[in-house]
Enzyme design. Structure first.
Site, PDB file in Angstrom:
ATOM      1  N   ARG A  22      42.704  20.312  57.691  1.00 45.74           N
ATOM      2  CA  ARG A  22      43.573  19.174  57.344  1.00 45.74           C
ATOM      3  C   ARG A  22      42.916  18.259  56.310  1.00 45.74           C
ATOM      4  O   ARG A  22      43.090  17.033  56.366  1.00 45.74           O
ATOM      5  CB  ARG A  22      43.965  18.371  58.599  1.00 45.74           C
ATOM      6  CG  ARG A  22      44.607  19.178  59.702  1.00 45.74           C
ATOM      7  CD  ARG A  22      46.032  19.567  59.402  1.00 45.74           C
ATOM      8  NE  ARG A  22      46.974  18.479  59.460  1.00 45.74           N
ATOM      9  CZ  ARG A  22      47.691  18.145  60.528  1.00 45.74           C
ATOM     10  NH1 ARG A  22      47.559  18.818  61.637  1.00 45.74           N
ATOM     11  NH2 ARG A  22      48.545  17.158  60.474  1.00 45.74           N
ATOM     12  N   ARG A  26      46.389  12.057  55.409  1.00 43.49           N
ATOM     13  CA  ARG A  26      46.552  10.598  55.366  1.00 43.49           C
ATOM     14  C   ARG A  26      45.269   9.790  55.257  1.00 43.49           C
ATOM     15  O   ARG A  26      45.314   8.598  54.982  1.00 43.49           O
ATOM     16  CB  ARG A  26      47.346  10.136  56.597  1.00 43.49           C
ATOM     17  CG  ARG A  26      48.830  10.403  56.447  1.00 43.49           C
ATOM     18  CD  ARG A  26      49.534  10.089  57.732  1.00 43.49           C
ATOM     19  NE  ARG A  26      48.883  10.793  58.827  1.00 43.49           N
ATOM     20  CZ  ARG A  26      49.462  11.084  59.977  1.00 43.49           C
ATOM     21  NH1 ARG A  26      50.691  10.699  60.220  1.00 43.49           N
ATOM     22  NH2 ARG A  26      48.802  11.739  60.909  1.00 43.49           N
ATOM     23  N   ARG A  35      52.752  10.571  49.130  1.00 45.43           N
ATOM     24  CA  ARG A  35      53.650  10.731  50.279  1.00 45.43           C
ATOM     25  C   ARG A  35      54.858   9.810  50.180  1.00 45.43           C
ATOM     26  O   ARG A  35      55.949  10.150  50.645  1.00 45.43           O
ATOM     27  CB  ARG A  35      52.836  10.448  51.559  1.00 45.43           C
ATOM     28  CG  ARG A  35      53.596  10.488  52.859  1.00 45.43           C
ATOM     29  CD  ARG A  35      53.846  11.908  53.294  1.00 45.43           C
ATOM     30  NE  ARG A  35      54.575  11.972  54.559  1.00 45.43           N
ATOM     31  CZ  ARG A  35      55.892  11.890  54.663  1.00 45.43           C
ATOM     32  NH1 ARG A  35      56.632  11.697  53.583  1.00 45.43           N
ATOM     33  NH2 ARG A  35      56.485  11.987  55.836  1.00 45.43           N
ATOM     34  N   TYR A 148      56.275  24.752  70.101  1.00 45.06           N
ATOM     35  CA  TYR A 148      56.991  23.671  69.396  1.00 45.06           C
ATOM     36  C   TYR A 148      58.495  23.946  69.390  1.00 45.06           C
ATOM     37  O   TYR A 148      59.310  23.039  69.566  1.00 45.06           O
ATOM     38  CB  TYR A 148      56.494  23.531  67.953  1.00 45.06           C
ATOM     39  CG  TYR A 148      55.219  22.723  67.826  1.00 45.06           C
ATOM     40  CD1 TYR A 148      55.243  21.328  67.919  1.00 45.06           C
ATOM     41  CD2 TYR A 148      53.999  23.342  67.624  1.00 45.06           C
ATOM     42  CE1 TYR A 148      54.080  20.585  67.805  1.00 45.06           C
ATOM     43  CE2 TYR A 148      52.825  22.606  67.507  1.00 45.06           C
ATOM     44  CZ  TYR A 148      52.874  21.230  67.603  1.00 45.06           C
ATOM     45  OH  TYR A 148      51.719  20.499  67.502  1.00 45.06           O
TER      46      TYR A 148
HETATM   47  O1  CP3 Z   1      44.841  21.405  56.175  1.00 47.38           O
HETATM   48  C1  CP3 Z   1      45.467  20.961  55.189  1.00 47.38           C
HETATM   49  O2  CP3 Z   1      45.067  20.007  54.504  1.00 47.38           O
HETATM   50  C2  CP3 Z   1      46.719  21.698  54.764  1.00 47.38           C
HETATM   51  C3  CP3 Z   1      47.942  21.191  55.263  1.00 47.38           C
HETATM   52  C4  CP3 Z   1      48.295  21.233  56.753  1.00 47.38           C
HETATM   53  C5  CP3 Z   1      49.190  20.293  57.326  1.00 47.38           C
HETATM   54  N1  CP3 Z   1      49.467  20.679  58.587  1.00 47.38           N
HETATM   55  C6  CP3 Z   1      49.738  19.134  56.614  1.00 47.38           C
HETATM   56  C7  CP3 Z   1      50.303  18.013  57.387  1.00 47.38           C
HETATM   57  C8  CP3 Z   1      47.966  22.159  57.758  1.00 47.38           C
HETATM   58  C9  CP3 Z   1      46.998  23.339  57.734  1.00 47.38           C
HETATM   59  C10 CP3 Z   1      48.728  21.806  58.915  1.00 47.38           C
HETATM   60  C11 CP3 Z   1      48.701  22.577  60.168  1.00 47.38           C
HETATM   61  C12 CP3 Z   1      49.444  22.082  61.343  1.00 47.38           C
HETATM   62  N2  CP3 Z   1      50.616  21.378  61.366  1.00 47.38           N
HETATM   63  C13 CP3 Z   1      49.060  22.369  62.680  1.00 47.38           C
HETATM   64  C14 CP3 Z   1      47.880  23.213  63.104  1.00 47.38           C
HETATM   65  C15 CP3 Z   1      46.586  22.515  62.931  1.00 47.38           C
HETATM   66  C16 CP3 Z   1      46.347  21.359  63.835  1.00 47.38           C
HETATM   67  O3  CP3 Z   1      45.950  20.307  63.276  1.00 47.38           O
HETATM   68  O4  CP3 Z   1      46.501  21.482  65.026  1.00 47.38           O
HETATM   69  C17 CP3 Z   1      50.007  21.754  63.512  1.00 47.38           C
HETATM   70  C18 CP3 Z   1      49.997  21.765  65.031  1.00 47.38           C
HETATM   71  C19 CP3 Z   1      50.990  21.140  62.674  1.00 47.38           C
HETATM   72  C20 CP3 Z   1      52.234  20.440  63.089  1.00 47.38           C
HETATM   73  C21 CP3 Z   1      52.230  19.046  62.618  1.00 47.38           C
HETATM   74  N3  CP3 Z   1      52.443  18.664  61.302  1.00 47.38           N
HETATM   75  C22 CP3 Z   1      52.053  17.884  63.383  1.00 47.38           C
HETATM   76  C23 CP3 Z   1      51.776  17.860  64.866  1.00 47.38           C
HETATM   77  C24 CP3 Z   1      52.165  16.798  62.513  1.00 47.38           C
HETATM   78  C25 CP3 Z   1      52.210  15.345  62.882  1.00 47.38           C
HETATM   79  C26 CP3 Z   1      50.882  14.833  63.282  1.00 47.38           C
HETATM   80  C27 CP3 Z   1      50.137  14.327  62.099  1.00 47.38           C
HETATM   81  O5  CP3 Z   1      48.953  14.673  61.943  1.00 47.38           O
HETATM   82  O6  CP3 Z   1      50.728  13.539  61.361  1.00 47.38           O
HETATM   83  C28 CP3 Z   1      52.355  17.311  61.209  1.00 47.38           C
HETATM   84  C29 CP3 Z   1      52.505  16.533  59.948  1.00 47.38           C
HETATM   85  C30 CP3 Z   1      51.535  16.840  58.860  1.00 47.38           C
HETATM   86  N4  CP3 Z   1      51.178  18.083  58.451  1.00 47.38           N
HETATM   87  C31 CP3 Z   1      50.887  15.880  58.027  1.00 47.38           C
HETATM   88  C32 CP3 Z   1      50.118  16.602  57.111  1.00 47.38           C
HETATM   89  C33 CP3 Z   1      49.283  16.054  55.995  1.00 47.38           C
HETATM   90  C34 CP3 Z   1      51.070  14.369  58.094  1.00 47.38           C
HETATM   91  C35 CP3 Z   1      52.472  14.030  57.779  1.00 47.38           C
HETATM   92  C36 CP3 Z   1      52.642  12.748  56.972  1.00 47.38           C
HETATM   93  O7  CP3 Z   1      51.990  12.569  55.939  1.00 47.38           O
HETATM   94  O8  CP3 Z   1      53.514  11.957  57.356  1.00 47.38           O
END
Ligand code: CP3
Length: 341
Positions: A22, A26, A35, A148
């Site tokens: 990740r 943010r 964003r 999910y």
């Molecule tokens: O790693 C990276 O930088 C690449 C991008 C990436 C995102 N999500 C971007 C994202 C990757 C590899 C993921 C994987 C992901 N997404 C997982 C598996 C890894 C983990 O961390 O467990 C899961 C379970 C998700 C599902 C998901 N997406 C959730 C639960 C959330 C909300 C929680 C949060 O961290 O905000 C997201 C949103 C998300 N995915 C964001 C980003 C940058 C934030 C959203 C925003 O900017 O509003």
């Protein structure tokens, strides 16, 4: 050749190659700025130029060995036809899906068109990325995606989803099969578009009961690895079965992945002793140590490397980087891993 890819060729690299799960997100002000242009998070993911920019943001700031394409694991349910949206401050939401009727609600037919922007973003990123940096593609694993999809949102225990799975194991197996096929397609297309490595995120693998580990975690993973290798025999695959503890032994021996990413609960000396020496290890710095920083972080960076000894190893966190992570701690961490003052 990149240091990161050398590891997959069996070369020993110290300091180890380094990236952060990740790493685009943010905690970076430039991410938060970008964003703002998108109300809808998935639209952000599906806009290739924006995805390329955000993918490269952490590499402009830090000396990382790999970029991970900016996307999300939930593009798969979205592309299958389940509505997915992100509620501000609440995380992902998905429309209700019933195990008794999912076959009529979901279809593989939409995948190529819906996911094409991800592949386009990969092609564009690849064209501007230095050959010394690897590009990582990814997908959620079938089990984590199914949770999910059945729960309709994130959860601590995914009780609603698991109850449904236990009530109708046959239908749940059919959902896992559909997801196995979707994930195989999505990863193959990412490889075709130019990623060097793929990572399978099974974030909620630790919620799978031991009795069903083979059926619900291991077998879908084996099928995906086999499907990828049938088209791309040399592809490098990292598995991240978070929270599975001692099942890592079986996962490492028989899933077919080249590398496993370890969560922060795994004692590294246990992993070194019990996992085959040819298996590449990745992880497992606690993301909160990166938040708190200072001497404990420095010690952890040094200890991980000491414990890893001569093993093939990729430095990373045990889970994703947290939004409250100070940028200076990321910089410190990279210096300490590299042995710089
Ligand atoms: O790693 C990276 O930088 C690449 C991008 C990436 C995102 N999500 C971007 C994202 C990757 C590899 C993921 C994987 C992901 N997404 C997982 C598996 C890894 C983990 O961390 O467990 C899961 C379970 C998700 C599902 C998901 N997406 C959730 C639960 C959330 C909300 C929680 C949060 O961290 O905000 C997201 C949103 C998300 N995915 C964001 C980003 C940058 C934030 C959203 C925003 O900017 O509003």
């Amino acid at each position: 050749m990149s240091k990161f890819l050398n590891i997959f060729q069996g070369k020993y690299e110290r300091p180890p190659p380094l990236w952060f799960m990740r790493q685009a997100g943010r905690y970076l002000p430039e991410y938060r700025e970008k964003r703002k242009f998108f109300k809808n998070f998935l639209e952000f993911c599906y806009t290739p130029e924006a995805a390329v920019e955000v993918t490269l943001q952490p590499l402009h700031r830090f000396d990382l060995d790999a970029a991970i394409i900016f996307s999300d694991i939930l593009v798969i349910p979205d592309a299958l036809g389940q509505k997915v949206w992100f509620q501000e401050g609440e995380g992902p939401k998905l429309t209700a899906l019933s195990l008794s009727s999912f076959q009529k609600d979901l279809s593989l037919n939409g995948l190529p068109e819906k996911l094409n922007p991800v592949y386009e973003a990969i092609r564009l990123t690849k064209a501007s990325l230095s050959p010394t940096k690897a590009l990582i593609g990814f997908s959620g694993a079938p089990w984590t995606l199914a949770l999910y999809m059945l729960e309709g949102e994130g959860s601590r225990d995914f009780a609603k989803a698991k109850e449904q799975a236990f009530e109708d194991e046959t239908a749940f197996a059919a959902l896992l099969n559909l997801l196995t096929e979707s994930v195989s397609f999505h990863l193959k297309e990412q490889i075709q578009a130019g990623v060097n490595v793929v990572q399978l995120f099974d974030t909620w693998a630790g919620l799978c009961p031991a009795s069903h580990f083979k059926k619900w975690i291991l077998e879908p993973t084996q099928k995906i690895v086999k499907a990828l290798r049938a088209s791309y025999p040399d592809v490098s695959i990292i598995g991240f079965p978070k929270g599975i503890g001692p099942h890592l032994i079986e996962y490492g021996e028989s899933s077919g992945v080249a590398a496993v990413s370890l969560d922060s609960s795994i004692p590294l000396d246990w992993a070194c002793k019990n996992l085959s020496s040819s298996l590449i290890l990745q992880g497992n710095l606690d993301p909160l140590l990166l938040v708190s920083g200072g001497e404990p972080l420095q010690r952890a960076c040094e200890d991980i490397q000491k414990t890893m000894g001569k093993r093939p190893y990729i430095f990373n966190l045990g889970h994703g980087i947290l939004p409250q992570t100070p940028i200076s701690h990321v910089e410190d961490c990279i210096r300490w891993v590299r042995g710089e003052a």
